[in-house]
Design a protein around this motif. Structure first.
Motif, PDB file in Angstrom:
ATOM      1  N   ALA A 187     -39.627 -27.893 -10.088  1.00  0.00           N
ATOM      2  CA  ALA A 187     -40.460 -27.814  -8.871  1.00  0.00           C
ATOM      3  C   ALA A 187     -41.105 -29.150  -8.478  1.00  0.00           C
ATOM      4  O   ALA A 187     -41.111 -29.485  -7.285  1.00  0.00           O
ATOM      5  N   ALA A 205     -40.749 -30.703  -4.858  1.00  0.00           N
ATOM      6  CA  ALA A 205     -41.926 -30.971  -4.012  1.00  0.00           C
ATOM      7  C   ALA A 205     -41.933 -32.426  -3.541  1.00  0.00           C
ATOM      8  O   ALA A 205     -42.303 -32.714  -2.399  1.00  0.00           O
ATOM      9  N   TRP A 231     -41.740 -20.935  -8.209  1.00  0.00           N
ATOM     10  CA  TRP A 231     -41.322 -22.224  -7.642  1.00  0.00           C
ATOM     11  C   TRP A 231     -41.969 -22.437  -6.279  1.00  0.00           C
ATOM     12  O   TRP A 231     -42.467 -23.511  -5.989  1.00  0.00           O
ATOM     13  N   ILE A 266     -44.625 -25.409  -5.257  1.00  0.00           N
ATOM     14  CA  ILE A 266     -44.324 -26.395  -4.211  1.00  0.00           C
ATOM     15  C   ILE A 266     -45.363 -26.304  -3.093  1.00  0.00           C
ATOM     16  O   ILE A 266     -45.804 -27.319  -2.550  1.00  0.00           O
ATOM     17  N   LYS A 326     -48.520 -28.131  -4.016  1.00  0.00           N
ATOM     18  CA  LYS A 326     -48.409 -29.597  -3.937  1.00  0.00           C
ATOM     19  C   LYS A 326     -48.328 -30.093  -2.494  1.00  0.00           C
ATOM     20  O   LYS A 326     -48.813 -31.162  -2.159  1.00  0.00           O
ATOM     21  N   SER A 327     -47.670 -29.285  -1.634  1.00  0.00           N
ATOM     22  CA  SER A 327     -47.403 -29.763  -0.275  1.00  0.00           C
ATOM     23  C   SER A 327     -48.409 -29.241   0.749  1.00  0.00           C
ATOM     24  O   SER A 327     -48.475 -29.748   1.868  1.00  0.00           O
ATOM     25  N   VAL A 362     -36.486 -21.398  -1.092  1.00  0.00           N
ATOM     26  CA  VAL A 362     -36.522 -22.054  -2.409  1.00  0.00           C
ATOM     27  C   VAL A 362     -36.126 -21.038  -3.479  1.00  0.00           C
ATOM     28  O   VAL A 362     -36.678 -19.942  -3.537  1.00  0.00           O
TER      29      VAL A 362
END
Ligand SMILES: O=P(O)(O)OC[C@H]1O[C@H](OP(=O)(O)OP(=O)(O)O)[C@H](O)[C@@H]1O
Length: 301
Positions: free
Chosen positions: A148, A152, A174, A178, A181-182, A219
């Motif tokens: 992941a 990301a 997953w 992600i 983080k995003s 994803v």
């Protein structure tokens, strides 16, 4: 002394990056087939007292497993100090229970045979569903790495806002990672599998704000027949998404799965270099280096 890195296939995309990054010496191996199809292997490197690492593609395991076992056993017989396996994609993880009476519990059998020949194993995002950890079936030290962060990072380089979509409950880990983080929104669908190529994916209600993004990124951990993703594409199209991409750690693409996905209107298909031959966008080698060093260090203690 540097470890020796062996592979039955020197064209694996991760072979040279691992040799350079560890660094490791490329193991000298002759591997060919006799006219009757049986394998011939000859190790040319001096392996006595050396740590050996075997990088293996296990995406077509039924033909790859036996020569892999021949190689590991031979390295051991020739006096290798340790033999570790780096299998970025770990096969035989989906038959994790007997769904019908009498079925072979292949995940457990495969794990037993690998554990007999290898001292340790590193893999990326194995399909851990009904097993909680590889230690339930592997008796050697194992390390599971998460793809992941690499996914990301790719997404942040792209810099396009989109709705992240996990096709089923398993993919939540997953997608959630992600999304964290995003900062992108995400949804997770519900999948019902009735057969190898017979699945239904239902997505939850999509908000106006999510639909206004027009762009969605599916994803998942692995694409095999592609039917999970095909179903998800169809749901997203019905919800009005015009730009649909898919990102998966492992792209197996059985048969013409890749073409079917592109024909279904997928804009981009982003996979890692865990499996050869798929124009990978995501390099897993930076993830693998430190864990390999740690395994080698613990193999000495
Ligand atoms: O491309 P496909 O042929 O559709 O296969 C890929 C899908 O299969 C796996 O889950 P699976 O449906 O096996 O669910 P599980 O978590 O119950 O094992 C995997 O997580 C993918 O979603």
């Amino acid at each position: 002394m540097m470890p020796l890195l062996f592979s039955l296939d020197l064209t694996l995309p991760l072979f040279q990056p691992l040799c350079d990054g560890l660094p490791a010496e490329a193991g000298d191996l002759e591997y060919r087939h006799f006219p009757d199809g049986e394998s011939y292997l000859r190790v040319g490197s001096e392996v006595i007292g050396r740590n050996c690492i075997v990088l293996a593609d296990l995406s077509r395991a039924d033909s790859q497993f036996l020569p892999l076992q021949f190689l590991a056993a031979t390295l051991r017989e020739l006096g290798a100090r340790s033999v570790g396996l780096v299998a970025p994609y770990l096969c035989y993880m989906r038959q994790d229970r007997r769904f019908h009476t009498g079925e072979a519990l292949t995940s457990r059998l495969f794990a037993r045979w690998i554990s007999q020949e290898m001292d340790w194993m590193i893999t990326v995002d194995p399909h851990l569903h009904r097993y909680h950890s590889l230690a339930e079936i592997y008796s050697i030290p194992t390390r599971v790495l998460a793809g992941a962060p690499a996914l990301a990072e790719w997404l942040s380089r792209r810099g396009e806002a989109c709705l992240l979509v996990g096709p089923d409950a398993e993919s939540r880990q997953w997608v959630e990672g992600i999304a964290a983080k995003s900062g992108l929104p995400f949804i997770v669908g519900r999948k019902e599998r009735r057969g190898d190529r017979d699945v239904t994916v239902k997505l939850p209600d999509i908000t106006n704000e999510q639909a206004a993004l027009h762009s969605a990124l599916i994803v998942d951990d692995v694409i095999s027949s592609g039917h999970t993703i095909l179903q998800t594409i169809s749901e997203l199209k019905s919800a009005g998404f015009s730009a649909i991409d898919c990102m998966s750690v492992h792209g197996i693409f059985a048969g013409d799965a890749r073409q079917q996905l592109l024909n279904a209107g997928l804009r981009n298909l982003i996979v890692s270099n865990s499996i050869p031959g798929q124009s990978p966008a995501i390099d897993l080698s930076p993830l693998l280096l430190e864990p390999i060093h740690e395994m080698l260090a613990s193999a000495h203690t």
